[in-house]
Design a protein around this motif. Structure first.
Motif, PDB file in Angstrom:
ATOM      1  N   SER A  34       2.995  -0.851  -3.301  1.00 23.97           N
ATOM      2  CA  SER A  34       2.215  -1.915  -2.669  1.00 23.97           C
ATOM      3  C   SER A  34       0.756  -1.781  -3.058  1.00 23.97           C
ATOM      4  CB  SER A  34       2.346  -1.854  -1.140  1.00 23.97           C
ATOM      5  OG  SER A  34       3.569  -2.375  -0.705  1.00 23.97           O
ATOM      6  N   ARG A  44       2.733 -10.805  -4.440  1.00 21.11           N
ATOM      7  CA  ARG A  44       1.555 -10.990  -3.581  1.00 21.11           C
ATOM      8  C   ARG A  44       1.658 -10.077  -2.368  1.00 21.11           C
ATOM      9  NH1 ARG A  44      -2.043 -14.550  -4.897  1.00 21.11           N
ATOM     10  NH2 ARG A  44      -1.557 -16.154  -6.448  1.00 21.11           N
ATOM     11  N   SER A  45       0.762  -9.132  -2.282  1.00 20.48           N
ATOM     12  CA  SER A  45       0.762  -8.182  -1.177  1.00 20.48           C
ATOM     13  C   SER A  45       0.175  -8.815   0.076  1.00 20.48           C
ATOM     14  CB  SER A  45      -0.044  -6.939  -1.549  1.00 20.48           C
ATOM     15  OG  SER A  45      -0.240  -6.107  -0.428  1.00 20.48           O
ATOM     16  N   ARG A  46       0.776  -8.531   1.210  1.00 19.04           N
ATOM     17  CA  ARG A  46       0.243  -9.011   2.503  1.00 19.04           C
ATOM     18  C   ARG A  46      -0.997  -8.230   2.911  1.00 19.04           C
ATOM     19  NH1 ARG A  46       4.645 -11.193   0.336  1.00 19.04           N
ATOM     20  NH2 ARG A  46       5.801 -12.570   1.722  1.00 19.04           N
ATOM     21  N   LYS A 100      -6.641  -9.165   0.123  1.00 16.39           N
ATOM     22  CA  LYS A 100      -7.358 -10.419   0.376  1.00 16.39           C
ATOM     23  C   LYS A 100      -8.785 -10.292  -0.104  1.00 16.39           C
ATOM     24  CE  LYS A 100      -5.474 -13.093   4.140  1.00 16.39           C
ATOM     25  NZ  LYS A 100      -5.512 -13.412   5.553  1.00 16.39           N
ATOM     26  N   ASN A 115      -4.274 -11.356   9.572  1.00 20.17           N
ATOM     27  CA  ASN A 115      -2.919 -11.581   9.089  1.00 20.17           C
ATOM     28  C   ASN A 115      -2.521 -13.033   9.331  1.00 20.17           C
ATOM     29  OD1 ASN A 115      -0.372 -11.224   8.122  1.00 20.17           O
ATOM     30  ND2 ASN A 115       0.190  -9.596   9.530  1.00 20.17           N
ATOM     31  N   TRP A 175      -0.004 -14.532   7.227  1.00 16.26           N
ATOM     32  CA  TRP A 175       1.234 -14.760   6.500  1.00 16.26           C
ATOM     33  C   TRP A 175       2.335 -15.214   7.461  1.00 16.26           C
ATOM     34  CZ3 TRP A 175       1.846 -14.263   1.191  1.00 16.26           C
ATOM     35  CH2 TRP A 175       0.765 -13.700   0.511  1.00 16.26           C
ATOM     36  N   ASP A 213       5.512 -14.833   7.231  1.00 14.57           N
ATOM     37  CA  ASP A 213       6.615 -13.892   7.405  1.00 14.57           C
ATOM     38  C   ASP A 213       6.180 -12.613   8.119  1.00 14.57           C
ATOM     39  OD1 ASP A 213       5.027 -13.056   5.356  1.00 14.57           O
ATOM     40  OD2 ASP A 213       6.631 -12.849   3.877  1.00 14.57           O
ATOM     41  N   CYS A 214       4.966 -12.613   8.685  1.00 13.82           N
ATOM     42  CA  CYS A 214       4.490 -11.479   9.469  1.00 13.82           C
ATOM     43  C   CYS A 214       4.526 -11.832  10.952  1.00 13.82           C
ATOM     44  CB  CYS A 214       3.058 -11.103   9.080  1.00 13.82           C
ATOM     45  SG  CYS A 214       2.878 -10.530   7.381  1.00 13.82           S
ATOM     46  N   PRO A 268      -2.067  -6.629   8.715  1.00 19.23           N
ATOM     47  CA  PRO A 268      -1.678  -6.837   7.317  1.00 19.23           C
ATOM     48  C   PRO A 268      -1.001  -5.612   6.700  1.00 19.23           C
ATOM     49  CG  PRO A 268      -3.869  -7.720   7.708  1.00 19.23           C
ATOM     50  CD  PRO A 268      -3.480  -6.992   8.966  1.00 19.23           C
ATOM     51  N   CYS A 323       2.613  -5.168   8.164  1.00 18.15           N
ATOM     52  CA  CYS A 323       3.475  -6.241   7.674  1.00 18.15           C
ATOM     53  C   CYS A 323       3.889  -5.977   6.229  1.00 18.15           C
ATOM     54  CB  CYS A 323       2.757  -7.578   7.786  1.00 18.15           C
ATOM     55  SG  CYS A 323       3.731  -8.984   7.192  1.00 18.15           S
ATOM     56  N   GLU A 324       2.936  -5.606   5.397  1.00 21.09           N
ATOM     57  CA  GLU A 324       3.233  -5.317   3.993  1.00 21.09           C
ATOM     58  C   GLU A 324       4.250  -4.191   3.869  1.00 21.09           C
ATOM     59  OE1 GLU A 324       3.201  -4.876  -0.199  1.00 21.09           O
ATOM     60  OE2 GLU A 324       2.861  -6.552   1.171  1.00 21.09           O
TER      61      GLU A 324
END
Length: 332
Positions: free
Chosen positions: A121, A164-166, A169, A183, A185, A187-188, A194, A197-198
């Motif tokens: 990651s 694309r890493s959560r 940024k 955060n 995203w 899907d988080c 962040p 979640c990642e």
């Protein structure tokens, strides 16, 4: 409480509702005590000249136990590491040459926890963003030039390069990576940082952690927040790989010093990117805190012309770091 009262307690279920003590009860208790004593000594004789009553707690003279061994605990001695000189990090190698036993343990625990050994990651600010950083290794084009041996590592981590890493940024800091407000995203979870979640979604074996440029301009203490990022990463059984930055936006390099000192303290791999860009024009920077890049060549073009740019050197040395750690950690 004497023996007679003990036996009375045992006989209460027999007496039922009777609550008055009388001579007959006393006689029956005495007879029960005598009978129990005889039965006990008959079933469990002791090696003495005369039988002991069953209520005697003294051990038999011939019943001796071997002496218990004396256990002397070994003292735990903590050996602190020598303190680094303030500028020692500048001479650290760009690519780590060894990995510690602690890193191996983190990696092994990660495998037991289900982390993907072929995944890593990216955690950091705009210098870790797509497509410039690592993206071409999944999407192309790239030119390895004289570094063709790195193709094996590109294939090994296929899918992580262009993902694309959560936890990446523009403007992200170590403290922001730990804040749910950063955060967005879908899907988080609403209450996930962040970073968490990642790690939950990708389950990598390794994490490239690259902060400092934005942190030195913020109010949160960088050492405390970066230490927390490291702790969370290790808590997920993921090997943290710390990265020094090319710029000196703070003026005294104290961010890189903190990064290197934490890598040293935790026995973690350090990618000393700062050292890699020192020979480049303007030290690989096109502004005070942004890496240089070519508008014509891919950021993963490792020809002599391409390696004049900061982003190209970042992609090459980052790939070399993952290649070195992969080889060291997967070999006995």
């Amino acid at each position: 409480m004497n023996l007679r009262r003990i036996v009375l307690f045992l006989l209460l279920p027999i007496l039922g509702a009777c609550s008055v003590w009388n001579a007959e009860v006393d006689r029956r208790v005495a007879a029960t005590v005598q009978a129990l004593a005889v039965e006990w000594t008959r079933r469990a004789p002791v090696a003495t000249a005369s039988p002991l009553p069953f209520w005697t707690l003294s051990p038999s003279p011939t019943s001796t136990l071997p002496p218990s061994p004396t256990l002397t605990p070994s003292p735990i001695v903590y050996q602190p590491k020598p303190t680094l000189e303030p500028d020692a990090w500048k001479s650290f190698p760009v690519i780590p040459t060894t990995i510690s036993e602690r890193v191996r343990q983190i990696y092994r625990l990660g495998q037991l926890a289900g982390n993907n050994p072929r995944a890593f990651s990216k955690v950091g600010d705009c210098h870790s963003n797509l497509p410039t950083f690592f993206g071409p290794f999944d999407t192309g084009p790239y030119n390895l030039g004289e570094y063709a041996y790195l193709q094996e590592t590109i294939d090994y981590f296929k899918g992580s390069w262009g993902r694309r890493s959560r936890a990446v940024k523009d403007g992200l800091t170590a403290s922001a990576a730990l804040a749910v407000l950063w955060n967005d995203w879908k899907d988080c979870s609403r209450m996930e940082t962040p970073l968490d979640c990642e790690y939950r979604i990708h389950k990598p074996a390794f994490a490239l952690i690259s902060f400092g440029t934005n942190d030195v301009m913020g109010s949160a203490p960088f050492e405390i927040t970066l230490r927390r990022v490291i702790d969370v990463t290790i808590g997920h059984n993921i090997v943290p790989i710390l990265v020094t930055k090319a710029d000196n936006a703070e003026g005294d390099h104290h961010a890189n010093r903190i990064i290197a000192e934490l890598a040293y303290e935790y026995d973690l791999p350090l990618w000393n990117f700062w050292a890699a860009v020192q020979p480049l024009p303007d030290h690989g920077l096109m502004s005070r805190d942004h890496l240089s890049y070519s508008e014509i060549l891919s950021s993963a073009d490792f020809s002599s012309q391409g390696l004049k740019y900061g982003y190209n050197v970042r992609n090459l040395t980052g790939l070399q770091v993952l290649d070195a750690i992969r080889r060291m950690i997967t070999q006995p």
